[in-house]
Design an enzyme around this catalytic site. Structure first.
Site, PDB file in Angstrom:
ATOM      1  N   GLY A  33       0.796  -1.222   0.000  1.00 51.21           N
ATOM      2  CA  GLY A  33       0.000   0.000   0.000  1.00 51.21           C
ATOM      3  C   GLY A  33       0.829   1.272   0.000  1.00 51.21           C
ATOM      4  O   GLY A  33       1.880   1.355  -0.643  1.00 51.21           O
TER       5      GLY A  33
ATOM      6  N   ASN B 147       3.229   4.463   9.699  1.00 53.85           N
ATOM      7  CA  ASN B 147       2.230   4.304   8.641  1.00 53.85           C
ATOM      8  C   ASN B 147       1.301   3.114   8.856  1.00 53.85           C
ATOM      9  O   ASN B 147       0.205   3.087   8.303  1.00 53.85           O
ATOM     10  CB  ASN B 147       2.950   4.158   7.291  1.00 53.85           C
ATOM     11  CG  ASN B 147       2.010   3.808   6.175  1.00 53.85           C
ATOM     12  OD1 ASN B 147       1.253   4.639   5.686  1.00 53.85           O
ATOM     13  ND2 ASN B 147       2.045   2.542   5.755  1.00 53.85           N
TER      14      ASN B 147
ATOM     15  N   TYR C 256     -12.939   4.817  13.572  1.00 55.96           N
ATOM     16  CA  TYR C 256     -11.847   5.221  12.672  1.00 55.96           C
ATOM     17  C   TYR C 256     -11.607   6.723  12.737  1.00 55.96           C
ATOM     18  O   TYR C 256     -10.459   7.172  12.826  1.00 55.96           O
ATOM     19  CB  TYR C 256     -12.188   4.795  11.244  1.00 55.96           C
ATOM     20  CG  TYR C 256     -11.018   4.855  10.296  1.00 55.96           C
ATOM     21  CD1 TYR C 256      -9.972   3.946  10.388  1.00 55.96           C
ATOM     22  CD2 TYR C 256     -10.963   5.805   9.286  1.00 55.96           C
ATOM     23  CE1 TYR C 256      -8.902   3.978   9.504  1.00 55.96           C
ATOM     24  CE2 TYR C 256      -9.891   5.852   8.396  1.00 55.96           C
ATOM     25  CZ  TYR C 256      -8.868   4.935   8.510  1.00 55.96           C
ATOM     26  OH  TYR C 256      -7.808   4.984   7.641  1.00 55.96           O
TER      27      TYR C 256
ATOM     28  N   THR D  62      -6.067   0.650  -2.515  1.00 57.35           N
ATOM     29  CA  THR D  62      -5.031  -0.021  -1.743  1.00 57.35           C
ATOM     30  C   THR D  62      -5.612  -1.292  -1.156  1.00 57.35           C
ATOM     31  O   THR D  62      -6.834  -1.524  -1.219  1.00 57.35           O
ATOM     32  CB  THR D  62      -4.499   0.890  -0.623  1.00 57.35           C
ATOM     33  OG1 THR D  62      -3.487   0.188   0.121  1.00 57.35           O
ATOM     34  CG2 THR D  62      -5.603   1.291   0.334  1.00 57.35           C
TER      35      THR D  62
END
Length: 267
Positions: free
Chosen positions: A13, A76, A141, A176
């Site tokens: 990704g 990340n 999220y 991704t």
């Protein structure tokens, strides 16, 4: 000048695209991930679970022994999550907090002492557009990504006297493998999120190129794609329209969930 760079979630990704950008510039890169990267990346690899203090300690030891320090830390690694507040479980909340937020915190805590000692360093934290705008059905999220943005802003001020820069990355949807990590109780919201990811016209390489430009500028926040920038602008400047769009999205989630429940009930 070659930099020493560690990228979590660097095997695929956006992480892999960032690794390729750093390597192309001649930087030395360590990929830290649960899975090994494809061969030919030009980077080293160390298995790392961002929820493990022992794994972070091992990464610090590797960097110090092999390179004598670090210049850029890219936090990340992360997973996709979501779900309506009365559907997503507390266990799902705890998982995304531990990976997406506390994983970043652990990385910052691990390498900040070394950055302070050398009087330089750059921390790059992957947040999301969801850290800046907060659509329905994604409370876990949006909460953790907003936390990453807030953490990054706080640290950018806190660490400035030590010559350390901090950048938060806030991309919108792009194609991704993140969609494959969507798992949880609220399958209706998961299907919507997966479709939004798959329908995007952006790919990781495009996002990574814009992120690198932001890192070069030592920007505090990088919003690397035009749809994400438009969403941030709309929230700030066209709030009634923005609010109505979010309410319309909530109505869509409700309709899709009700249809799915009806289908399951008649099957």
């Amino acid at each position: 000048m070659s930099r020493r760079v560690l990228v979590t979630g660097g095997a695929s990704g956006l992480g892999a695209a960032l690794v390729a950008e750093f390597v192309a510039r001649g930087d030395r890169v360590l990929i830290c991930d649960l899975q090994a990267p494809a061969e030919g990346t030009g980077a080293d690899y160390l298995r790392l679970n961002v929820t493990s203090d022992d794994d972070w300690a091992a990464a610090l030891a590797w960097v110090n022994e092999q390179w004598g320090g670090l210049d850029v830390l890219v936090n990340n690694a992360g997973i996709a999550s979501g779900g309506r507040i009365d559907v997503a479980t507390i266990e799902e909340w705890q998982r995304v907090i531990d990976i997406n937020l506390l994983g970043v915190v652990r990385g910052c805590r691990t390498f900040t002492p070394g950055f302070k000692a050398q009087g330089s360093g750059h921390i790059v934290n992957t947040a999301s557009l969801a850290g800046l705008v907060h659509p329905p059905g994604m409370s876990s999220y949006t909460a953790v990504k907003a936390g990453v943005v807030a953490l990054s802003e706080t640290l950018s001020y806190e660490l400035d006297p030590f010559g350390i820069f901090v950048t938060a990355i806030c991309p919108g949807f792009f194609r991704t493998n993140l969609a494959s990590s969507i798992a949880g109780s609220d399958t209706a919201v998961g299907h919507i999120a997966a479709r939004l990811i798959e329908k995007s016209t952006y790919v990781p390489d495009q996002i990574a190129a814009q992120v690198m430009a932001g890192i070069d500028e030592q920007a505090m926040v990088v919003v690397p794609d035009e749809p994400a920038r438009l969403a941030v602008w709309a929230k700030a400047n066209e709030r009634p329209t923005y609010d109505q769009e979010q309410r319309n999205f909530a109505a869509r989630i409700k309709a899709i969930a009700e249809q799915a429940e009806h289908t399951e009930g008649t099957s």
